[in-house]
Design a protein around this motif. Structure first.
Motif, PDB file in Angstrom:
ATOM      1  N   ILE A  10      99.176   7.780  -4.108  1.00 34.69           N
ATOM      2  CA  ILE A  10      98.142   8.343  -3.669  1.00 34.69           C
ATOM      3  C   ILE A  10      98.454   8.792  -2.047  1.00 34.69           C
ATOM      4  N   GLY A  11      97.842   9.638  -1.291  1.00 36.44           N
ATOM      5  CA  GLY A  11      98.107  10.133  -0.050  1.00 36.44           C
ATOM      6  C   GLY A  11      97.653  11.477   0.198  1.00 36.44           C
ATOM      7  N   PHE A  12      97.509  11.847   1.473  1.00 33.42           N
ATOM      8  CA  PHE A  12      97.191  13.099   1.923  1.00 33.42           C
ATOM      9  C   PHE A  12      98.247  14.189   1.408  1.00 33.42           C
ATOM     10  N   MET A  13      97.644  15.584   1.266  1.00 36.17           N
ATOM     11  CA  MET A  13      98.307  16.665   1.045  1.00 36.17           C
ATOM     12  C   MET A  13      99.535  16.542   2.150  1.00 36.17           C
ATOM     13  N   THR A  35      97.475  14.886 -11.327  1.00 40.39           N
ATOM     14  CA  THR A  35      96.002  14.893 -11.865  1.00 40.39           C
ATOM     15  C   THR A  35      95.750  16.428 -11.300  1.00 40.39           C
ATOM     16  N   ASP A  36      96.406  17.164 -10.324  1.00 43.75           N
ATOM     17  CA  ASP A  36      96.016  18.498 -10.160  1.00 43.75           C
ATOM     18  C   ASP A  36      96.699  19.284 -11.078  1.00 43.75           C
ATOM     19  N   GLN A  37      97.968  19.059 -11.782  1.00 40.04           N
ATOM     20  CA  GLN A  37      98.440  19.892 -12.849  1.00 40.04           C
ATOM     21  C   GLN A  37      97.651  19.702 -14.233  1.00 40.04           C
ATOM     22  N   ILE A  50      88.971  27.478  -8.844  1.00 40.94           N
ATOM     23  CA  ILE A  50      88.076  26.479  -9.219  1.00 40.94           C
ATOM     24  C   ILE A  50      87.274  26.051  -7.976  1.00 40.94           C
ATOM     25  N   PHE A  51      87.984  25.950  -6.891  1.00 38.24           N
ATOM     26  CA  PHE A  51      86.903  25.707  -5.766  1.00 38.24           C
ATOM     27  C   PHE A  51      86.195  26.849  -5.349  1.00 38.24           C
ATOM     28  N   ALA A  52      86.844  28.067  -5.419  1.00 40.39           N
ATOM     29  CA  ALA A  52      86.093  29.541  -5.081  1.00 40.39           C
ATOM     30  C   ALA A  52      84.719  29.775  -6.165  1.00 40.39           C
ATOM     31  N   ALA A  79     101.021  11.049  -9.964  1.00 34.57           N
ATOM     32  CA  ALA A  79     100.682  11.720  -8.920  1.00 34.57           C
ATOM     33  C   ALA A  79      99.368  12.127  -8.472  1.00 34.57           C
ATOM     34  N   THR A  80      98.636  12.167  -7.400  1.00 29.40           N
ATOM     35  CA  THR A  80      97.191  12.613  -7.570  1.00 29.40           C
ATOM     36  C   THR A  80      96.885  13.266  -6.394  1.00 29.40           C
ATOM     37  N   GLY A  81      95.613  14.069  -6.458  1.00 29.67           N
ATOM     38  CA  GLY A  81      95.357  14.975  -5.347  1.00 29.67           C
ATOM     39  C   GLY A  81      94.903  14.054  -4.108  1.00 29.67           C
ATOM     40  N   GLY A  82      95.161  14.909  -3.107  1.00 30.76           N
ATOM     41  CA  GLY A  82      94.851  14.120  -1.650  1.00 30.76           C
ATOM     42  C   GLY A  82      93.244  13.583  -1.717  1.00 30.76           C
ATOM     43  N   GLY A  83      92.385  14.209  -2.280  1.00 29.38           N
ATOM     44  CA  GLY A  83      91.047  13.712  -1.919  1.00 29.38           C
ATOM     45  C   GLY A  83      90.579  12.820  -3.249  1.00 29.38           C
ATOM     46  N   ILE A  84      91.478  12.332  -3.918  1.00 33.98           N
ATOM     47  CA  ILE A  84      91.040  11.115  -5.060  1.00 33.98           C
ATOM     48  C   ILE A  84      90.377  10.172  -4.735  1.00 33.98           C
ATOM     49  N   ARG A 119      98.368  27.290  -0.540  1.00 34.39           N
ATOM     50  CA  ARG A 119      97.481  26.991  -1.758  1.00 34.39           C
ATOM     51  C   ARG A 119      96.550  26.199  -1.717  1.00 34.39           C
ATOM     52  N   ARG A 120      96.449  25.285  -0.377  1.00 33.70           N
ATOM     53  CA  ARG A 120      95.317  24.306  -0.434  1.00 33.70           C
ATOM     54  C   ARG A 120      93.974  24.723  -0.008  1.00 33.70           C
ATOM     55  N   PRO A 121      92.845  24.965  -0.673  1.00 32.30           N
ATOM     56  CA  PRO A 121      91.654  25.527  -0.329  1.00 32.30           C
ATOM     57  C   PRO A 121      91.041  24.816   0.847  1.00 32.30           C
ATOM     58  N   LEU A 122      91.088  23.351   1.132  1.00 24.15           N
ATOM     59  CA  LEU A 122      90.516  22.804   1.987  1.00 24.15           C
ATOM     60  C   LEU A 122      91.195  23.023   3.389  1.00 24.15           C
ATOM     61  N   LEU A 123      92.414  23.657   3.608  1.00 27.54           N
ATOM     62  CA  LEU A 123      93.100  23.909   4.786  1.00 27.54           C
ATOM     63  C   LEU A 123      93.038  25.398   5.117  1.00 27.54           C
TER      64      LEU A 123
END
Ligand code: S3P
Length: 179
Positions: A10-13, A35-37, A50-52, A79-84, A119-123
């Protein structure tokens, strides 16, 4: 490792979860999952789409589902997405899944790493540096709550981080064996 326990990152982008996860998996002979994949493969489109189209909450639902789909597997590096960690149920699921390692890095290092692509919508904000600062402050306590072990990767190569995670995971398995 000497058991079939999963190893979960786990961890931040930009903390290196996917790159380091792949290296760990190949060293241990474990399967690598991300998980992202899983989400992208199932949805047939990138995370930004997906976000959009459906929004962050829908993405979070897909993310929770991807995590649950790994629950019965063994010998996996996940490996997990940063917001999991945002959902309490995910934090509990992560801990049930295996040995949870939080890959952290200094804020400026994260900024430098994530600036290499968009690539990262949150940023995609007016001030990504301020966004990273805010999200890190919100999330660090959540990573800390979910992790069994944390590692600052700021000054480590991927190979060094891989060594450090594997040696901690082995130590934990040996400690458990001695209990
Ligand atoms: C997110 C991190 C991304 C991805 C999505 C949301 C987040 O994964 O899941 O863009 O909320 O931090 P990485 O941590 O692999 O970049």
């Amino acid at each position: 490792m000497s058991t079939d326990e999963n190893l979960v990152l786990i961890g931040f982008m930009g903390s290196g979860k996917s790159s380091i996860g792949r290296l760990i998996a190949s060293r241990l002979g474990y399967r690598f999952e991300d998980t992202d994949q899983l989400i992208v493969r199932a949805a047939g489109r990138p995370i930004s789409a997906i976000f959009a189209a459906e929004g962050e909450e829908r993405f979070r639902d897909l993310e929770a589902g991807a995590l649950e789909s790994l629950a019965t597997g063994t010998r996996q590096v996940v490996a997990t997405g940063g917001g999991i960690v945002l959902r309490e149920a995910n934090r509990a699921a992560l801990q049930r899944l295996g040995f949870v390692v939080w890959l952290d890095a200094r804020e400026e290092v994260i900024f430098e790493r994530v600036s290499r692509n968009d690539r990262r919508p949150l940023l995609r904000t007016e001030d990504p540096r301020a966004t990273i600062h805010r999200l890190l402050a919100e999330r660090r306590p959540l990573y800390a709550a979910a992790a069994h072990f944390s590692l600052d990767t700021s000054d480590l190569t991927h190979a060094q981080a891989t060594d450090a995670v594997i040696s901690q995971a082995r130590r934990r398995v040996l400690c458990h064996g001695a209990e």
